[in-house]
Every structure is written in structure tokens, then in C-alpha cells.
Enzyme design. Sequence first.
Site, PDB file in Angstrom:
ATOM      1  N   THR A 193      84.578 110.759   2.628  1.00 17.62           N
ATOM      2  CA  THR A 193      83.543 109.659   2.121  1.00 17.62           C
ATOM      3  C   THR A 193      83.667 108.994   0.839  1.00 17.62           C
ATOM      4  OG1 THR A 193      82.088 111.033   3.300  1.00 17.62           O
ATOM      5  CG2 THR A 193      81.030 109.502   1.937  1.00 17.62           C
ATOM      6  N   VAL A 194      83.825 109.945  -0.091  1.00 15.91           N
ATOM      7  CA  VAL A 194      84.064 109.743  -1.496  1.00 15.91           C
ATOM      8  C   VAL A 194      85.226 109.054  -1.863  1.00 15.91           C
ATOM      9  CG1 VAL A 194      83.675 110.378  -4.013  1.00 15.91           C
ATOM     10  CG2 VAL A 194      82.186 111.474  -2.156  1.00 15.91           C
ATOM     11  N   LYS A 198      80.660 119.680  -7.503  1.00 20.71           N
ATOM     12  CA  LYS A 198      79.630 120.318  -8.214  1.00 20.71           C
ATOM     13  C   LYS A 198      79.698 121.718  -7.862  1.00 20.71           C
ATOM     14  CE  LYS A 198      77.672 118.582  -4.593  1.00 20.71           C
ATOM     15  NZ  LYS A 198      77.705 117.254  -4.185  1.00 20.71           N
ATOM     16  N   GLU A 231      81.085 113.041 -13.575  1.00 27.36           N
ATOM     17  CA  GLU A 231      79.859 112.151 -13.277  1.00 27.36           C
ATOM     18  C   GLU A 231      79.212 112.183 -12.106  1.00 27.36           C
ATOM     19  OE1 GLU A 231      78.142 110.092 -15.991  1.00 27.36           O
ATOM     20  OE2 GLU A 231      76.848 110.921 -14.393  1.00 27.36           O
ATOM     21  N   VAL A 278      76.624 115.433 -10.142  1.00 31.43           N
ATOM     22  CA  VAL A 278      75.262 115.420 -10.144  1.00 31.43           C
ATOM     23  C   VAL A 278      74.694 114.272  -9.980  1.00 31.43           C
ATOM     24  CG1 VAL A 278      72.967 116.198 -11.598  1.00 31.43           C
ATOM     25  CG2 VAL A 278      75.413 117.525 -11.739  1.00 31.43           C
ATOM     26  N   GLY A 318      74.948 111.854  -7.659  1.00 29.66           N
ATOM     27  CA  GLY A 318      75.855 110.816  -7.028  1.00 29.66           C
ATOM     28  C   GLY A 318      76.280 109.751  -7.965  1.00 29.66           C
ATOM     29  N   GLY A 331      72.043 112.180  10.751  1.00 27.78           N
ATOM     30  CA  GLY A 331      73.033 112.397   9.659  1.00 27.78           C
ATOM     31  C   GLY A 331      72.783 112.311   8.418  1.00 27.78           C
ATOM     32  N   LYS A 371      73.875 122.034  -9.306  1.00 27.36           N
ATOM     33  CA  LYS A 371      73.566 120.848 -10.139  1.00 27.36           C
ATOM     34  C   LYS A 371      72.692 120.979 -11.301  1.00 27.36           C
ATOM     35  CE  LYS A 371      74.133 117.664  -6.099  1.00 27.36           C
ATOM     36  NZ  LYS A 371      73.245 117.042  -5.081  1.00 27.36           N
TER      37      LYS A 371
HETATM   38  N1  LIG Z   1      79.390 112.474   0.212  1.00 28.20           N
HETATM   39  C1  LIG Z   1      78.830 112.425  -0.870  1.00 28.20           C
HETATM   40  O1  LIG Z   1      77.974 111.134  -0.821  1.00 28.20           O
HETATM   41  C2  LIG Z   1      79.045 113.019  -1.989  1.00 28.20           C
HETATM   42  C3  LIG Z   1      78.144 112.720  -3.349  1.00 28.20           C
HETATM   43  C4  LIG Z   1      78.445 113.435  -4.370  1.00 28.20           C
HETATM   44  C5  LIG Z   1      79.489 114.240  -4.552  1.00 28.20           C
HETATM   45  N2  LIG Z   1      80.091 114.641  -3.383  1.00 28.20           N
HETATM   46  C6  LIG Z   1      81.298 115.690  -3.498  1.00 28.20           C
HETATM   47  O2  LIG Z   1      82.581 114.846  -3.302  1.00 28.20           O
HETATM   48  C7  LIG Z   1      83.577 115.754  -2.627  1.00 28.20           C
HETATM   49  C8  LIG Z   1      84.082 115.293  -1.390  1.00 28.20           C
HETATM   50  O3  LIG Z   1      82.971 114.928  -0.350  1.00 28.20           O
HETATM   51  P1  LIG Z   1      83.026 113.899   0.655  1.00 28.20           P
HETATM   52  O4  LIG Z   1      81.702 113.760   1.363  1.00 28.20           O
HETATM   53  O5  LIG Z   1      84.144 112.702   0.402  1.00 28.20           O
HETATM   54  O6  LIG Z   1      84.150 114.811   1.824  1.00 28.20           O
HETATM   55  P2  LIG Z   1      84.678 114.633   2.967  1.00 28.20           P
HETATM   56  O7  LIG Z   1      84.165 113.427   3.574  1.00 28.20           O
HETATM   57  O8  LIG Z   1      84.685 115.911   3.927  1.00 28.20           O
HETATM   58  O9  LIG Z   1      86.248 114.385   2.701  1.00 28.20           O
HETATM   59  C9  LIG Z   1      87.217 115.410   2.204  1.00 28.20           C
HETATM   60  C10 LIG Z   1      88.466 114.751   2.211  1.00 28.20           C
HETATM   61  O10 LIG Z   1      89.371 115.814   1.781  1.00 28.20           O
HETATM   62  C11 LIG Z   1      90.478 116.225   2.586  1.00 28.20           C
HETATM   63  N3  LIG Z   1      90.771 117.690   2.532  1.00 28.20           N
HETATM   64  C12 LIG Z   1      89.730 118.664   2.531  1.00 28.20           C
HETATM   65  N4  LIG Z   1      90.334 119.738   2.258  1.00 28.20           N
HETATM   66  C13 LIG Z   1      91.658 119.696   2.399  1.00 28.20           C
HETATM   67  C14 LIG Z   1      92.769 120.447   2.267  1.00 28.20           C
HETATM   68  N5  LIG Z   1      92.700 121.673   2.321  1.00 28.20           N
HETATM   69  N6  LIG Z   1      93.919 119.916   2.205  1.00 28.20           N
HETATM   70  C15 LIG Z   1      93.974 118.465   2.341  1.00 28.20           C
HETATM   71  N7  LIG Z   1      93.096 117.604   2.403  1.00 28.20           N
HETATM   72  C16 LIG Z   1      91.917 118.329   2.566  1.00 28.20           C
HETATM   73  C17 LIG Z   1      90.258 115.646   3.924  1.00 28.20           C
HETATM   74  O11 LIG Z   1      91.135 115.281   4.635  1.00 28.20           O
HETATM   75  P3  LIG Z   1      91.177 114.654   6.018  1.00 28.20           P
HETATM   76  O12 LIG Z   1      90.771 113.287   5.861  1.00 28.20           O
HETATM   77  O13 LIG Z   1      92.390 114.743   6.442  1.00 28.20           O
HETATM   78  O14 LIG Z   1      90.487 115.448   6.768  1.00 28.20           O
HETATM   79  C18 LIG Z   1      89.259 114.386   3.533  1.00 28.20           C
HETATM   80  O15 LIG Z   1      89.919 113.386   3.404  1.00 28.20           O
HETATM   81  C19 LIG Z   1      82.729 117.192  -2.605  1.00 28.20           C
HETATM   82  O16 LIG Z   1      82.754 118.044  -3.439  1.00 28.20           O
HETATM   83  C20 LIG Z   1      81.082 116.644  -2.561  1.00 28.20           C
HETATM   84  O17 LIG Z   1      80.379 117.736  -2.871  1.00 28.20           O
HETATM   85  C21 LIG Z   1      80.108 113.832  -2.053  1.00 28.20           C
END
Ligand SMILES: NC(=O)c1ccc[n+]([C@@H]2O[C@H](COP(=O)([O-])OP(=O)(O)OC[C@H]3O[C@@H](n4cnc5c(N)ncnc54)[C@H](OP(=O)(O)O)[C@@H]3O)[C@@H](O)[C@H]2O)c1
Length: 428
Positions: free
Chosen positions: A12-13, A102, A126, A129, A131, A184, A202
Site C-alpha cells: 500500500t505505502v 512504528k 513522519e 505516526v 499517516g 476492509g 505511536k
Molecule cells: N497502510 C497504511 O495506510 C500505513 C499507514 C502508516 C504506516 N504504515 C506502515 O507502513 C509499512 C508498510 O505497510 P503497507 O500497508 O504498505 O504493507 P503491505 O501492503 O503489506 O506491503 C508490504 C510490502 O513489503 C513487501 N515485503 C514484506 N515482507 C517482505 C520480505 N520479507 N521480503 C521482501 N518483501 C517483503 C511485500 O512484498 P510483496 O508485494 O511481494 O508481497 C509488499 O510489497 C508498515 O510498517 C505499516 O505499519 C502503513
Amino acid sequence: MGVKLGILGLGTVGTGTVQLLQDKAGRHPLLQEIEIYRVGVRSLDKHRTVELSTEVLTTDLESIVNDPAVDIVVEVMGGLEPARSLILKALSNGKHVVTANKAAIARFGAEIFTTANQAGVYVMLEAAVGGGIPVIQPLKQSLSVNRIHTVTGIVNGTTNYILTRMQTEGSNFSDVLADAQRLGYAEADPTADVDGLDAADKIAILASLSFGGRINLQDVYTEGIRQVSKTDIAYAEKLGFVIKLLAIAKRDTPSSPLSVRVHPTLVPQAHPLASINGVYNAILVEGEPIGQVMFFGPGAGAGATASAVTSDILNLVAVLKTNTAVANPLIACGHQEYCQIAPMAELRTRFYARFLTNDQPGVIGKLGTCFGNYGVSLESIVQTGFQGELAEIVVVTHDVREGNFRQALAEIRDLSAIESIPSLLRVL
Ligand SMILES: NC(=O)c1ccc[n+]([C@@H]2O[C@H](COP(=O)([O-])OP(=O)(O)OC[C@H]3O[C@@H](n4cnc5c(N)ncnc54)[C@H](OP(=O)(O)O)[C@@H]3O)[C@@H](O)[C@H]2O)c1
């Protein structure tokens, strides 16, 4: 020479960040300096919504943090390991790091920042915490001369969404949770959110920045929202409160110990945090001499979080560029040309207008015709009463081009039935 990014994760990010970096028009010119050099993922077969050349994508994340060409590592993969080890390795290799993680920062912050300090590089967080809400940088810079008393946050969108729906619908926790999972808004395993663990990560980070010391996550009292019943919410409402999951860090005097905690709390309905509903986040900072400052906005989501991640990247690009340039491009004024400002005639807005008219038959029809001649469509037109001998008519338009509205008004002013137009206001 461009600044090379190694991005760990394209979920997602990561995807939001790549999209932002690939769409530079109208954004800060320093983005032109950035090259998406490598992106690490788990699977190369997965369908991606962004276009990246095959040599950019890799499953070998170690190779990214060890590549001498990479200037900045952007960790947006999440989880504790291998994220922790990869961050530490990147820092040891002299690379700046941007992270949204975080959970890793709250647990391994001491180790990560010590390594960064030793290597003479920065860790930016940034997005960890709130988003997209800018709160880390303001605490580090804009508010840093204040003596902070209290930081109070609604920092978990899932629990705020659940509590808001329980309140507006009078529903049970478990029913709303199940629905939130279906839509979701909550994870299949909701523990980190509903038990307050994510909020604890956070507030540990916010407390550390606000009070200038490291925080042991185990010292953060953490209570989630599973026990909050619809009965409590209804009683709270009768007493003038709403129930919110608050993350609080407080220090009474500079020498007193900190209180850092997460728990459901009755918040007076007039309190600024009481009106933060749904998935939104807000952080209220109270300090001396500033008083109260509140940061409000989207606490998650691809675009919002990418905004925070990319602003951190830009700060680091500025740091890297300052070594050779005369001034830090984020602090110095980089503009030479004037912006083009649209003329008011081109504004699209709604209008409210009040007319005083001679009480003749058909005045409303004549007004409608004049507006229609210039494509001004009306949301409402009512005769509201009399001012002495004159009838008072109030018009509210739909969104119209101001120039067209003005032309219609000029025609209306010439109507014999129109005595005056005492009010003309724009409507938001
Ligand atoms: N989502 C939000 O709105 C949001 C907001 C603030 C902070 N965050 C933080 O941002 C971070 C990412 O969140 P997200 O929602 O973007 O996660 P996500 O959608 O699950 O994406 C994770 C990505 O990392 C890759 N990945 C994970 N483990 C891996 C490994 N062992 N080796 C290689 N690639 C790996 C995955 O690869 P594949 O694509 O190949 O599976 C995927 O592309 C987290 O720390 C989360 O707490 C997220």
C-alpha cells in the site's frame, strides 16, 4: 547527479510512494533529483499497479541495503524482521533511512538511532505516526522550543471507526468489528488495533520526541476497546461525553516522571478531540508558551502515507544536496517567478443574493430568466417577506462561473422591478 532510492516494499505505502514520485508535475522541484533505483518485494510474479522496469524490481533486499550506489533506503515493508536487520545494515553502510514502521521503531528505536548516530546518517519517520498528518517534523522543529505538557492523540483509525459507529448506530463492539473487517477497515487479526498495541507504539514515539528521552514500550500502560459497551457509550452521551481511545503522554513539570498510556476515555463533547470521527486521526499538543495545537487528517491510506514518506525523502535529498549547494533548498526561497492567479470572473462558486423588489407580479420569473440567459442555475429562490413596501427575494445558486453570475446581475439591476440588491455573498 540524482539521489538514488532503494525502496523496501511495494504494498500500500510503497506503491503510493512510487506513484507520487512518478507524478512530479506541480510538486516540489527537488523531486526531479530523485531516481527510483531499486525496489525490493517478496514476489516478482505479483501484479503491480505501477510501472517499473524489470531491473528495478528485486527479491534480494540485502542487495539493496548493501549497494554502494543507493543513497536513501525507504523501508515500507513493515513487520519486525527482516525490517530491523535491513534498516540497521543500511545505516551501518552509511545510508539515510526513511521508515513508516512504528512497530520496529517503538521496539528497536534505541538500537536503530544509536547505529544512525554512529554512522552519521538520519532516520526519518513522519509516516510512522498519524499517516499523512505532519506531526513528527513539527514536534522536532516548529514546536521544539516549547515545554510540552501533554500530547493526546486519536492515533488508531480502526478503533476510532469502530467507536464512532458504535456511538452513531448504538451497535455492539463485536457486530461493528465484524462489519469493519468485511469492509476492509479492520484487519482479519484485529489485535494490534483493538487491543491498543498500535496506539501504544505511536504514543511511545510521540512521547520520546516531545519529552526528549527514549521510552520503553513495556512501560506504556495499554488498554484496548473490547470492553467498551454500547451501554457505556449511551450513558456517556447522556452525561455530555463521547468515548475515544486516547493515547496520552503527559508530564506535569520538567522534573516529574512521565505518564504514557493508551485507554478508552470519556471525552467532554466540547473537547477538540470529541469531534474526530471515523478513520481520521488527530493529535493535540499542549505546551508552554504555545498553548494548544491540534493536527488533524488521514491517519492511513496509500496517498496520505506516501505524502509523509516522500516529504521525509525530500528532506534527506535536501541534506545530501546541501553538501554541495550554497543553501539548503528546503529552507532557502527557491522561487523566482510570480504565480499566475486566476481572475475572479473564472471562479466557480455558489452565490447567495438578496433582492428588494417592487411588489409586481412575475418578478421571480424575470429573475429566473435573467439568470438562465447566462447559464446560472438556481438551487433556491424564495420570497422571504417584505421590507416596508418592498418584497424581499433570496436566491442561492448552484456552482456557477462568477463572470456569468455578474453578467446576469447587471441585467437584473436594469429591471424596473428591482429596487436594490443589498446582499451578495459567496457560499462554500
Ligand atoms: N497502510 C497504511 O495506510 C500505513 C499507514 C502508516 C504506516 N504504515 C506502515 O507502513 C509499512 C508498510 O505497510 P503497507 O500497508 O504498505 O504493507 P503491505 O501492503 O503489506 O506491503 C508490504 C510490502 O513489503 C513487501 N515485503 C514484506 N515482507 C517482505 C520480505 N520479507 N521480503 C521482501 N518483501 C517483503 C511485500 O512484498 P510483496 O508485494 O511481494 O508481497 C509488499 O510489497 C508498515 O510498517 C505499516 O505499519 C502503513
